[in-house]
Design an enzyme around this catalytic site. Structure first.
Site, short mmCIF file in Angstrom:
data_model
loop_
_atom_site.label_atom_id
_atom_site.label_comp_id
_atom_site.label_asym_id
_atom_site.label_seq_id
_atom_site.Cartn_x
_atom_site.Cartn_y
_atom_site.Cartn_z
N ASP A 42 76.60 8.03 -63.76
CA ASP A 42 77.90 7.68 -63.17
C ASP A 42 77.64 6.64 -62.09
OD1 ASP A 42 80.81 9.47 -63.15
OD2 ASP A 42 80.54 7.93 -61.61
N VAL A 64 78.31 1.03 -65.82
CA VAL A 64 78.25 0.64 -67.23
C VAL A 64 78.62 -0.83 -67.46
CG1 VAL A 64 78.64 2.96 -68.16
CG2 VAL A 64 80.60 1.46 -67.72
N TYR A 157 94.91 -1.32 -69.84
CA TYR A 157 94.29 -0.09 -70.32
C TYR A 157 94.58 0.14 -71.80
CZ TYR A 157 93.11 4.88 -70.61
OH TYR A 157 92.57 6.09 -70.96
N LYS A 161 91.69 0.37 -74.82
CA LYS A 161 91.38 1.55 -75.63
C LYS A 161 91.56 1.26 -77.13
CE LYS A 161 89.97 4.28 -72.41
NZ LYS A 161 88.60 4.83 -72.38
#
Ligand SMILES: NC(=O)c1ccc[n+]([C@@H]2O[C@H](COP(=O)([O-])OP(=O)(O)OC[C@H]3O[C@@H](n4cnc5c(N)ncnc54)[C@H](O)[C@@H]3O)[C@@H](O)[C@H]2O)c1
Length: 263
Positions: A42, A64, A157, A161
């Site tokens: 994380d 990430v 968003y 996705k």
């Protein structure tokens, strides 16, 4: 033959990104309950450490969105835990970088996509390389959302996705010869905040004039399950996708949403 063997992840190493809290922590707990060894990463190093400690696993700080750091983290997974059998790309951001299109700055767009899409790509690329070299197959689970197919949080968003879902399908096709299954798990409303989830009693809030917010509020009020999801419910689905229960499942989009997509 015993069905219990189909969910036994003993001897498997799972790396979960964004595992400090929320859905990621639920997935960590569920994979641990199935016998896997966990590596929790994380951007919140202390949070990752706390989750890992709970399950006797390893932890590391990882953003990430940084491809060099992703490469190192995936290699370190093998050096500290012995292998990389299961990758769960869970790290993601949403509300703070979502909203109506005219409020989205270049920086908000780039920041969200760097985590939700670039981050998934970087982790998949390195994990695929390591899994192919190891020659023992593998599982990649990309955490998508019901917002991949129903709008709600906004262009940043929802678009990110949808991209995750198509990346998942392309990789599933490409990696099938290496016995690496790649699937997308799509959570519906899952309570990750402090305190108890608010009750869902069918009362639809007065419209605010924001079609995105109103659509989400309307759907939540009518959610067929009648309650918010809990992170462990996402974890149970992750166990399915990580285990021999789903040997013949690849390229799937699996909603775990209390019926959200029936509305
Ligand atoms: N909670 C829901 O209702 C819901 C619904 C659909 C999809 N999801 C998806 O589930 C995943 C987890 O969401 P959540 O609700 O648990 O959110 P959360 O905010 O509770 O947890 C997200 C975690 O990701 C970490 N993170 C953020 N940016 C990062 C980065 N750059 N690198 C590494 N870690 C980073 C955060 O520190 C945090 O620990 C996300 O991909 C989200 O889109 C959640």
């Amino acid at each position: 033959m015993k069905a219990a063997e189909w969910i036994d992840l003993s001897g498997k190493v799972a790396h979960v990104t964004g595992g400090a809290k929320g859905v990621g922590a639920g997935i960590v707990r569920a994979l641990h309950a199935a016998g896997a060894t966990l590596v929790v990463s994380d951007i919140d190093e202390a949070g990752a450490g706390a989750t890992a400690e709970e399950v006797g696993g390893h932890s590391m700080k990882l953003d990430v969105a940084n491809s060099a750091d992703v490469d190192k983290a995936m290699e370190e997974t093998i050096s500290v835990a012995g292998s990389l059998d299961i990758l769960v790309n869970n790290a993601g951001v949403y509300l703070e970088l979502g909203g109506p299109v005219r409020q989205i700055t270049d920086e908000m767009w780039s920041k969200l996509w760097s985590i939700n899409v670039d981050g998934v790509f970087y982790c998949c690329r390195k994990a695929a390389d390591l899994m192919i070299k190891a020659g023992r197959g593998g599982r990649i689970i990309n955490i998508a959302s019901t917002q991949a197919v129903t709008p709600g949080v906004g262009v940043t968003y929802d678009g990110s996705k949808a991209a995750v879902v198509q990346i998942t399908k392309a990789l599933a096709l490409e990696l099938a010869p290496h016995k690496i299954n790649v699937n997308a798990l799509a959570p519906g409303p899952t309570w990750v905040n402090e305190g108890d989830a608010p009750p869902i009693d069918g009362s639809i809030p007065a419209p605010t004039g924001d079609p995105l917010a109103d659509t989400v509020a309307n759907r939540i009020a009518r959610l067929p399950a009648g309650h918010w999801g809990d992170p462990i419910e996402q974890g149970k689905a992750a166990v399915f996708l990580a285990s021999p229960l789903s040997d013949f499942v690849t390229g799937a989009y699996l909603p775990v949403d209390g019926g959200w997509l029936t509305l």
